[in-house]
Structure formats: structure tokens, C-alpha cells
Design a protein around this motif. Structure first.
Motif, mmCIF file in Angstrom:
data_model
loop_
_atom_site.group_PDB
_atom_site.id
_atom_site.type_symbol
_atom_site.label_atom_id
_atom_site.label_comp_id
_atom_site.label_asym_id
_atom_site.label_seq_id
_atom_site.Cartn_x
_atom_site.Cartn_y
_atom_site.Cartn_z
ATOM 1 N N ALA A 1 103.494 -24.477 2.716
ATOM 2 C CA ALA A 1 102.725 -24.852 1.530
ATOM 3 C C ALA A 1 101.571 -25.789 1.869
ATOM 4 O O ALA A 1 100.709 -26.038 1.014
ATOM 5 C CB ALA A 1 103.641 -25.506 0.498
ATOM 6 N N GLY A 2 101.551 -26.329 3.093
ATOM 7 C CA GLY A 2 100.506 -27.282 3.450
ATOM 8 C C GLY A 2 100.634 -28.592 2.699
ATOM 9 O O GLY A 2 99.618 -29.216 2.331
ATOM 10 N N VAL A 3 101.868 -29.040 2.463
ATOM 11 C CA VAL A 3 102.094 -30.298 1.737
ATOM 12 C C VAL A 3 101.671 -31.465 2.617
ATOM 13 O O VAL A 3 102.092 -31.584 3.772
ATOM 14 C CB VAL A 3 103.580 -30.432 1.334
ATOM 15 C CG1 VAL A 3 103.809 -31.749 0.594
ATOM 16 C CG2 VAL A 3 104.004 -29.252 0.460
ATOM 17 N N ARG A 4 100.861 -32.348 2.081
ATOM 18 C CA ARG A 4 100.367 -33.492 2.841
ATOM 19 C C ARG A 4 101.510 -34.431 3.229
ATOM 20 O O ARG A 4 102.452 -34.622 2.455
ATOM 21 C CB ARG A 4 99.337 -34.269 2.014
ATOM 22 C CG ARG A 4 98.050 -33.523 1.728
ATOM 23 C CD ARG A 4 97.254 -33.305 3.007
ATOM 24 N NE ARG A 4 95.967 -32.654 2.768
ATOM 25 C CZ ARG A 4 94.827 -33.314 2.582
ATOM 26 N NH1 ARG A 4 94.810 -34.637 2.566
ATOM 27 N NH2 ARG A 4 93.697 -32.647 2.397
ATOM 28 N N SER A 5 101.403 -35.019 4.393
ATOM 29 C CA SER A 5 102.415 -35.942 4.876
ATOM 30 C C SER A 5 102.603 -37.092 3.893
ATOM 31 O O SER A 5 101.619 -37.672 3.399
ATOM 32 C CB SER A 5 101.997 -36.493 6.245
ATOM 33 O OG SER A 5 102.928 -37.434 6.725
ATOM 34 N N GLY A 6 103.854 -37.406 3.601
ATOM 35 C CA GLY A 6 104.168 -38.490 2.681
ATOM 36 C C GLY A 6 104.206 -38.087 1.226
ATOM 37 O O GLY A 6 104.605 -38.889 0.367
ATOM 38 N N THR A 7 103.795 -36.857 0.897
ATOM 39 C CA THR A 7 103.816 -36.385 -0.484
ATOM 40 C C THR A 7 105.170 -35.749 -0.771
ATOM 41 O O THR A 7 105.576 -34.827 -0.059
ATOM 42 C CB THR A 7 102.713 -35.352 -0.740
ATOM 43 O OG1 THR A 7 101.452 -35.916 -0.423
ATOM 44 C CG2 THR A 7 102.717 -34.892 -2.196
ATOM 45 N N PRO A 8 105.897 -36.214 -1.797
ATOM 46 C CA PRO A 8 107.215 -35.632 -2.085
ATOM 47 C C PRO A 8 107.080 -34.252 -2.720
ATOM 48 O O PRO A 8 106.065 -33.938 -3.362
ATOM 49 C CB PRO A 8 107.837 -36.632 -3.063
ATOM 50 C CG PRO A 8 106.661 -37.267 -3.739
ATOM 51 C CD PRO A 8 105.574 -37.329 -2.707
ATOM 52 N N LEU A 9 108.094 -33.421 -2.542
ATOM 53 C CA LEU A 9 108.146 -32.143 -3.237
ATOM 54 C C LEU A 9 108.537 -32.368 -4.692
ATOM 55 O O LEU A 9 109.187 -33.363 -5.030
ATOM 56 C CB LEU A 9 109.157 -31.209 -2.565
ATOM 57 C CG LEU A 9 108.924 -30.884 -1.097
ATOM 58 C CD1 LEU A 9 109.956 -29.863 -0.611
ATOM 59 C CD2 LEU A 9 107.505 -30.364 -0.851
ATOM 60 N N MET A 10 108.154 -31.444 -5.543
ATOM 61 C CA MET A 10 108.507 -31.542 -6.959
ATOM 62 C C MET A 10 109.906 -30.997 -7.199
ATOM 63 O O MET A 10 110.365 -30.085 -6.506
ATOM 64 C CB MET A 10 107.509 -30.759 -7.819
ATOM 65 C CG MET A 10 106.143 -31.408 -7.929
ATOM 66 S SD MET A 10 105.034 -30.478 -9.018
ATOM 67 C CE MET A 10 105.879 -30.650 -10.607
#
Length: 462
Positions: free
Chosen positions: A272-281
């Protein structure tokens, strides 16, 4: 020689791979984008090439199916080898997504190119979704010299990515699509090398919500604080769609635990390309959040842009919502629950205008029949381990049309893509090892399925 054992089948497929790779390159080089504004010539060229390849592989009665306002589909048949043999319908599509911003591609999107750092991988738009699967069907037919141990009906669609009238056509012509089982090859493995059967597709619905509070913008210093801000009203409404954890908070939308296989969190973050430190929903397993539970996404927002924003109270705002819902939930019911949730709100006392849009049903495949047993054995033979079960949040609208046309047929969803192939994204690629595995799996499936019928298994005709 017709391959009769797993060893013979694997050897035969290995001998075919150079030719299959060459045909995949030919097909992927055609920019067959069937979206408005793109030329129709390449779509026709891809159709003609697929028809030619199928004829050369032994498919009789190859014909062109033309429906209003859609690209042509390729249809063909191979009669059952003997009375009582089952018939299998094979599905794929030759059209592709637009390439998008070509500056993001590492090579021209319609010049199939080897991928650096990946053994036997090719990059091009549509090479995985879905041209590799078209070639996989072709490979199975070649492996049997055009005489597989089952009857074949093959449908290669030409406008799946944009959507077309073909989605609802099969129930109007049930004799053409009658079969005992169907293999829908428009997806693939959870990860490379992990054999995967997809058993569910979430449904989809669209809803537009809009707010108008003023006749026109008003100075934010003179009127802000009392004049109702349409954008704030809309944002407050949208904030009610999820709870504090990020789970969908619309009452009545179906959610169940997911018992199949899923991504690891690390895999999903990378995909998904989730940025480092960003939590999943959300909460619960990833499978539950992605496949057996609902999702509401704001896919569009009409509001003043930041770059040219004036110091004014916003009089009008609008959002488009995409709802994904449980495979077994009725699409009309799911959409109505979201519409009612929004219509019941009065953010700051302001009513919302809510307009339902298109819907598409989900699908859940039965998993207890002879075709399913044959597919499990075939995938295990091709990849050397037992297959996993997954679902997908994406939709394949034609699946429901085919299932309605042949209500007694088992539906199997597997193919040569994998979750890391960048479908619909820049630098889409396919692994030739996945293509080979899919050809072997298709060949093993028709062999095992035919044997089940011959042995008097519990398969019944559609």
C-alpha cells in the motif's frame, strides 16, 4: 503426446514457455486501452491476435461477439472428447488500464521489458492484468495439443477495465455459457510462489453527498463564525462514517471474522506504500478489514483548492464515496444503509443532499464440489504446497453474470498475477514463474476434473 502424469505435464509446459513468452510480448505490446478517448485500432488488433492464437491452439468455432457500446469479445469452443465429459469455461480479458503518467514508468508501458533484479520478469501495462492469464489459457490448450480431456468454452473480453454491456449479457444467452465449472483468470496468488484460490469478491456501491449553505462565498472575517460553512458541514458528516479506531460505523453493514490467509502487516504496508510511522486504519485481522468487512473511502472532493483559496466562507461542497461490502450482502441494502446514515445527519443543523450511484454485487464461491477439489490438487501440483484461500476487495462484474447464466457451475478464481505485480499502477510486471505455474495448474485441473467425472464423482451437469 498428451500429458497423462504430473511429470509429463510439467515437462510439456517447460517446452512451451519460450513460445508463450514470445506471444505474451506480442500481446502486451498492443496498447489495447478500451477507455473513451483512446483509439479503437489497438483494441481491434488485440482482439484479432487473441482469436488467431486460439485458432492455432485448436479452438474451433472462434467467433467475435459484438454488443452495443463495448469492445468485441472473443468466444470459442472445443467439444467434449466423449459423452459425459465435463465442460469448463475459461475467462480472461485482453483490454488493459490506461498507462497513467508515463514519467513514472521505468520503461515505455507498451514495450515489454525485462525487469532488473528479478529473474524472468517482464514489465508492461496489462502484462499481468490480464494478458498473462490469456496466455495461460493458451498454454493449457497447447499442452494438450488442442484436445484437452474436458470440453472447453473460452471467453476473452475486450472492455473489462472500463466496464461494458458484456457484464450482464451471459444470462440472456445461457446456452452459450452453459458449463460444469468455470475458471475466471483475472487475479492470482497472494504472494509469488504461494498458490491461492480466491473465494470471495466484495461488492461495491457509490454515493455522492453534497451541501449548499449560502448563495455565494462570503468574507470569512465579516461572516465567519455564524454563516454556515458548507465544507465544515460536509467534513463533520464524513467524520461520522468511522469510529475512533477507523472501523466503519454505519449500522447494518455486514462484517465477519476472516478465516483464510492474509498478508502480514509488513507485506501490506509495502504493497500500500504506507508511510513509516503511520498506523493502519481499523481493528481486527487484515482479512476482516479488507475482505469480509466494509470499507468507506472518500474518492473525490469538490471544495476550493488551497493554492487559490479566498478568505471566504465556503457555500458549497461535495464528496463522492466508494463503499465496499461483504460478498454476501445485497448491494441495494448496503448502499441504502450508507445513504440512510448520511440522510439522518444534521451537522450544525444543516441537512445533506445524498444521491445513490452505481452498485455492483459481491460474490462468494462454493468450495465443496469436485471442481474445487480438482483445483486444490492442481494448484498444489503446480507450486508444491497446498493452496491458500483469500478474497479480494476488487470486483469482477462479469462473475455474477456468468454465475447466473450457469447457476450449477462451480466458479474458480486463480491466475498468473500476484499481489506485488503493480496492476493498475506504474511498472506493472509479471513473473514468468507465475505464468508457468498457472499453465501447469490449468493443465492439472482439467486432468483431475475429467478423472473425477470418469470415476463417477459427485459432479453434476449445470
Amino acid at each position: 503426446m498428451t500429458p497423462k502424469t504430473p511429470e509429463q505435464l510439467a515437462s510439456t509446459v517447460d517446452g512451451l514457455m519460450d513460445g508463450l513468452r514470445a506471444d505474451l510480448v506480442r500481446l502486451a505490446a498492443i496498447p489495447s486501452v478500451a477507455f473513451p478517448g483512446f483509439p479503437s485500432g489497438p483494441v481491434e488488433e488485440a482482439h484479432d491476435l487473441v482469436a488467431e492464437l486460439l485458432r492455432d491452439a485448436g479452438v474451433s468455432g472462434v467467433e467475435r461477439l459484438d454488443l452495443p457500446d463495448t469492445a468485441p469479445a472473443v468466444y470459442g469452443e472445443i467439444p467434449p472428447p466423449h459423452p459425459g465429459a465435463p465442460t469448463v469455461l475459461l475467462y480472461g480479458h485482453y483490454d488493459v488500464q490506461p498507462p497513467g503518467d508515463e514519467a513514472l514508468w521505468l520503461s515505455p508501458p507498451f514495450e515489454p521489458t525485462p525487469v532488473d533484479g528479478e529473474e524472468e520478469a517482464l514489465r508492461a501495462r496489462g502484462i499481468a492484468d490480464d494478458k498473462a492469464n490469456v496466455i495461460a489459457h493458451l498454454g493449457m490448450l497447447r499442452a494438450y495439443g488442442g484436445r484437452p480431456p474436458v470440453g472447453i468454452k473460452i471467453v476473452i473480453e475486450g472492455q473489462e477495465e472500463y466496464g461494458s454491456a458484456f457484464d450482464t449479457y451471459p444470462p440472456t444467452d445461457p446456452a452459450r455459457f452453459a458449463c460444469d465449472a468455470m475458471v475466471v483468470a483475472d487475479l492470482g496468488n497472494l504472494r509469488p510462489g504461494t498458490p491461492t484460490l480466491t473465494t470471495g469478491l466484495r461488492g461495491a456501491a457509490e454515493v455522492v453527498v453534497e451541501v449548499r449553505t449560502l448563495d455565494e462565498p462570503r468574507h470569512s472575517g465579516e461572516f465567519g463564525g455564524a454563516a454556515p460553512d458548507a465544507l465544515l458541514v460536509l467534513l463533520k458528516a464524513l467524520a461520522t462514517l468511522h469510529d475512533v479506531h477507523g472501523d466503519v460505523a454505519v449500522e447494518g453493514l455486514r462484517r465477519e471474522e476472516w478465516s483464510g490467509t492474509s498478508y502480514t502487516e509488513e507485506e501490506f504496508r509495502a504493497l500500500a506504500g504506507v508511510r513509516s510511522g503511520t498506523p493502519l486504519m481499523g481493528s481486527g485481522s487484515l482479512g476482516e478489514r479488507l475482505w469480509s468487512g466494509p470499507a468507506v473511502t472518500v474518492v473525490g472532493l469538490d471544495a476550493p483548492g488551497v493554492a487559490h483559496a479566498a478568505s471566504a466562507v465556503v457555500p458549497y461542497a461535495r464528496a463522492k464515496l466508494n463503499l465496499r461490502f461483504h460478498p454476501r450482502q445485497d448491494p441495494g441494502e448496503a448502499q441504502a444503509l450508507l445513504v440512510e446514515h448520511l440522510r439522518s445527519l444534521r451537522p450544525f443543523g444543516v441537512p445533506l443532499t445524498v444521491t445513490p450511484g452505481d452498485t455492483g454485487p459481491g460474490f462468494e464461491a462454493a468450495t465443496g464440489g469436485p471442481a474445487h477439489r480438482a483445483a486444490r490438487a492442481a494448484l498444489a501440483e503446480a507450486w508444491g504446497e497446498q493452496p491458500s484461500y483469500v478474497a479480494t476487495g476488487g470486483s469482477i462484474p462479469l462473475v455474477n453474470g456468468l454465475a447466473q447464466a450457469a447457476p450449477g457451475a462451480e466458479v474458480l478464481l486463480f491466475g498468473a498475477q500476484d499481489s506485488m505485480c503493480n496492476l493498475h499502477a506504474p511498472n506493472e510486471r509479471v513473473l514468468l514463474s507465475e505464468l508457468r505455474g498457472t499453465v501447469v495448474a490449468l493443465g492439472a485441473f482439467v486432468r483431475e476434473y475429467a478423472a473425477d467425472f470418469a470415476a463417477g464423482g459427485d459432479g453434476t451437469r449445470a
